[in-house]
Design an enzyme around this catalytic site. Sequence first.
Site, mmCIF file in Angstrom:
data_model
loop_
_atom_site.group_PDB
_atom_site.id
_atom_site.type_symbol
_atom_site.label_atom_id
_atom_site.label_comp_id
_atom_site.label_asym_id
_atom_site.label_seq_id
_atom_site.Cartn_x
_atom_site.Cartn_y
_atom_site.Cartn_z
ATOM 1 N N HIS A 1 -10.329 -32.729 16.419
ATOM 2 C CA HIS A 1 -9.785 -31.740 15.483
ATOM 3 C C HIS A 1 -10.503 -31.784 14.149
ATOM 4 O O HIS A 1 -11.093 -32.795 13.781
ATOM 5 C CB HIS A 1 -8.279 -31.948 15.274
ATOM 6 N N HIS B 1 -9.844 -30.922 10.021
ATOM 7 C CA HIS B 1 -8.857 -30.665 8.973
ATOM 8 C C HIS B 1 -9.446 -29.678 7.974
ATOM 9 O O HIS B 1 -10.614 -29.791 7.600
ATOM 10 C CB HIS B 1 -8.549 -31.938 8.182
HETATM 11 P P1 AMP Z 1 -6.227 -37.743 12.226
HETATM 12 O O1 AMP Z 1 -5.596 -38.883 11.473
HETATM 13 O O2 AMP Z 1 -7.522 -37.272 11.632
HETATM 14 O O3 AMP Z 1 -6.321 -38.057 13.704
HETATM 15 O O4 AMP Z 1 -5.253 -36.514 12.026
HETATM 16 C C1 AMP Z 1 -4.159 -36.254 12.844
HETATM 17 C C2 AMP Z 1 -3.292 -35.302 12.070
HETATM 18 O O5 AMP Z 1 -2.385 -34.712 12.974
HETATM 19 C C3 AMP Z 1 -2.468 -35.978 10.963
HETATM 20 O O6 AMP Z 1 -2.826 -35.410 9.707
HETATM 21 C C4 AMP Z 1 -1.028 -35.676 11.360
HETATM 22 O O7 AMP Z 1 -0.208 -35.387 10.261
HETATM 23 C C5 AMP Z 1 -1.195 -34.466 12.274
HETATM 24 N N1 AMP Z 1 -0.139 -34.308 13.260
HETATM 25 C C6 AMP Z 1 0.361 -35.249 14.094
HETATM 26 N N2 AMP Z 1 1.339 -34.724 14.865
HETATM 27 C C7 AMP Z 1 1.446 -33.405 14.520
HETATM 28 C C8 AMP Z 1 2.263 -32.332 14.956
HETATM 29 N N3 AMP Z 1 3.206 -32.488 15.904
HETATM 30 N N4 AMP Z 1 2.093 -31.114 14.375
HETATM 31 C C9 AMP Z 1 1.167 -30.945 13.416
HETATM 32 N N5 AMP Z 1 0.363 -31.931 12.958
HETATM 33 C C10 AMP Z 1 0.489 -33.153 13.503
#
Ligand code: AMP
Length: 139
Positions: A98, A100
């Site tokens: 993903h 951001h």
């Molecule tokens: P990373 O730490 O780069 O893997 O980012 C994962 C992101 O996914 C974090 O910023 C979380 O807040 C976000 N996240 C986790 N679960 C959900 C969810 N159910 N809906 C939206 N965002 C999520």
Amino acid sequence: MQCIFCDIVKKRSKAEILFEDDSIISFLDINPFNVGHSLVIPKTHYENFLELPPDLFGGILSVVQRLAIGVINGLQADGYNILSNNGRAAGQSVFHCHFHLIPRFNTDGYKFKMDLKKYGNGEMNMIAEKIKSAINNLA
Ligand code: AMP
Ligand code: ZN
């Protein structure tokens, strides 16, 4: 295998979806750095950037760019950060590739303050050579 992002793709988990087409979906991050913090993901499960097929690069970046326009025009953001954490060491917590898109505001007070290092004598060239020889060996 349990993956929260795959659950969002399959609409088994709720998300505030911003954009969706056949291969890509974007939704608001549930724990935002700033309001409007969004995620852009391929609908197919790839663990990280290295697994992502190159034919998705263009589509994903184009969604990131549309969201950037969305937060500038829609939320009056003053700037934005584009970020992808890959690997636990880099802070990746959801192992579904993903990107951001984080809106930034002049007043948000964040400083990406890092403990910046300096190269030793000759080290910069040695590091560059290691990277170049690794990428030159790629197919
Ligand atoms: P990373 O730490 O780069 O893997 O980012 C994962 C992101 O996914 C974090 O910023 C979380 O807040 C976000 N996240 C986790 N679960 C959900 C969810 N159910 N809906 C939206 N965002 C999520
Ligand atoms: Zn997944």
